[in-house]
Design a protein around this motif. Structure first.
Motif, mmCIF file in Angstrom:
data_model
loop_
_atom_site.group_PDB
_atom_site.id
_atom_site.type_symbol
_atom_site.label_atom_id
_atom_site.label_comp_id
_atom_site.label_asym_id
_atom_site.label_seq_id
_atom_site.Cartn_x
_atom_site.Cartn_y
_atom_site.Cartn_z
ATOM 1 N N PRO A 99 0.829 -1.212 0.000
ATOM 2 C CA PRO A 99 0.000 0.000 0.000
ATOM 3 C C PRO A 99 0.860 1.258 0.000
ATOM 4 C CG PRO A 99 0.042 -0.986 2.189
ATOM 5 C CD PRO A 99 0.713 -1.966 1.254
ATOM 6 N N VAL A 100 0.348 2.309 -0.619
ATOM 7 C CA VAL A 100 1.024 3.604 -0.667
ATOM 8 C C VAL A 100 0.032 4.681 -0.244
ATOM 9 C CG1 VAL A 100 2.159 5.315 -2.142
ATOM 10 C CG2 VAL A 100 2.599 2.873 -2.493
ATOM 11 N N ASP A 101 0.385 5.413 0.805
ATOM 12 C CA ASP A 101 -0.437 6.526 1.287
ATOM 13 C C ASP A 101 -1.876 6.103 1.579
ATOM 14 O OD1 ASP A 101 1.708 8.249 1.138
ATOM 15 O OD2 ASP A 101 1.197 8.989 -0.862
ATOM 16 N N VAL A 102 -2.035 4.982 2.245
ATOM 17 C CA VAL A 102 -3.361 4.458 2.583
ATOM 18 C C VAL A 102 -3.579 4.572 4.093
ATOM 19 C CG1 VAL A 102 -4.849 2.408 2.577
ATOM 20 C CG2 VAL A 102 -3.295 2.836 0.655
ATOM 21 N N PRO A 103 -4.689 5.133 4.545
ATOM 22 C CA PRO A 103 -4.933 5.182 5.983
ATOM 23 C C PRO A 103 -5.180 3.783 6.544
ATOM 24 C CG PRO A 103 -6.861 5.964 4.797
ATOM 25 C CD PRO A 103 -5.770 5.789 3.782
ATOM 26 N N VAL A 104 -4.739 3.552 7.754
ATOM 27 C CA VAL A 104 -5.039 2.277 8.412
ATOM 28 C C VAL A 104 -6.530 2.177 8.655
ATOM 29 C CG1 VAL A 104 -4.577 0.823 10.421
ATOM 30 C CG2 VAL A 104 -2.769 2.308 9.515
ATOM 31 N N VAL A 105 -7.112 3.260 9.158
ATOM 32 C CA VAL A 105 -8.549 3.338 9.419
ATOM 33 C C VAL A 105 -9.078 4.610 8.759
ATOM 34 C CG1 VAL A 105 -10.363 3.502 11.175
ATOM 35 C CG2 VAL A 105 -8.312 2.122 11.617
ATOM 36 N N PRO A 106 -9.820 4.497 7.656
ATOM 37 C CA PRO A 106 -10.375 5.690 7.029
ATOM 38 C C PRO A 106 -11.177 6.521 8.031
ATOM 39 C CG PRO A 106 -10.673 3.789 5.601
ATOM 40 C CD PRO A 106 -10.160 3.267 6.917
#
Length: 202
Positions: A99-106
């Motif tokens: 993953p790239v620049d993905v929040p753990v919890v939106p």
């Protein structure tokens, strides 16, 4: 007997061993201070590691959760203070995810603080001559993903469980393949983690 869930990741990144899960195997089933240690091995995979951890919490109902992870290049046991809401991998996890620049919890908060007494833990290890320090970065790989996911779960569940993350160095046999990299013997790692757990009960 009070329960402490101790987790460690499987090997990753081309390594055949992970000091985190090796330490878990050594401490599994031991009674340290007022805690019974329950060990749990986790996949080094985004998402799956969190699912397995949450299942483990549900199964064991611990008072404390301590997750361990390998941090090659660090010289001592690092007590992580903060988890950030970001997954950004420089290498693939063990399922090929990157993953790239993905929040753990939106829509989750930017960060969570550990609820372990990390300063007291680090101080105790230093007094005993075991290299230890506080850290303000758990990275953005699966370790931070798990750390943030754990703290978010505890925050929203309202359960009175303390949680946090500890990074540990390479083992000597790993460092041989990484010229110049520091390492720590498994016996010293285990002794340091045992001291940290004892601090929890004080």
């Amino acid at each position: 007997m009070r329960k402490l869930l101790l987790t460690g990741f499987e090997p990753f990144g081309g390594e055949s061993i992970n000091p985190a899960v090796e330490a878990v195997h050594r401490l599994q089933g031991r009674v340290i201070g007022s805690y019974e240690v329950i060990g749990l091995e986790l996949p080094t995979v985004f998402g799956q590691s969190m699912e397995r951890l949450l299942a483990g919490i549900e199964e064991t109902e611990p008072e404390v959760v301590i997750a361990l992870g390998q941090a090659g290049g660090r010289r001592g046991i690092s007590f992580e203070r903060i988890a950030v809401n970001l997954s950004d991998a420089a290498i693939d996890d063990n399922a090929g995810n990157r993953p790239v620049d993905v929040p753990v919890v939106p829509e989750g908060p930017a960060a969570y603080w550990t609820t372990l007494p990390v300063r007291r833990m680090a101080d105790r290890l230093q007094v005993e001559g075991i290299p230890a320090s506080l850290s303000l970065s758990a990275g953005t790989f699966v370790c931070n993903h798990l750390f943030y996911g754990l703290m978010h779960h505890l925050a929203v569940s309202g359960k009175p469980i303390r949680g946090g993350f500890i990074h540990i160095p390479y083992l000597p046999e790993q460092a041989e393949r990484h010229p110049g990299a520091p390492s720590m013997a498994l016996e010293q790692l285990v002794a340091g983690l045992e001291l940290a757990i004892r601090v929890m009960g004080e």
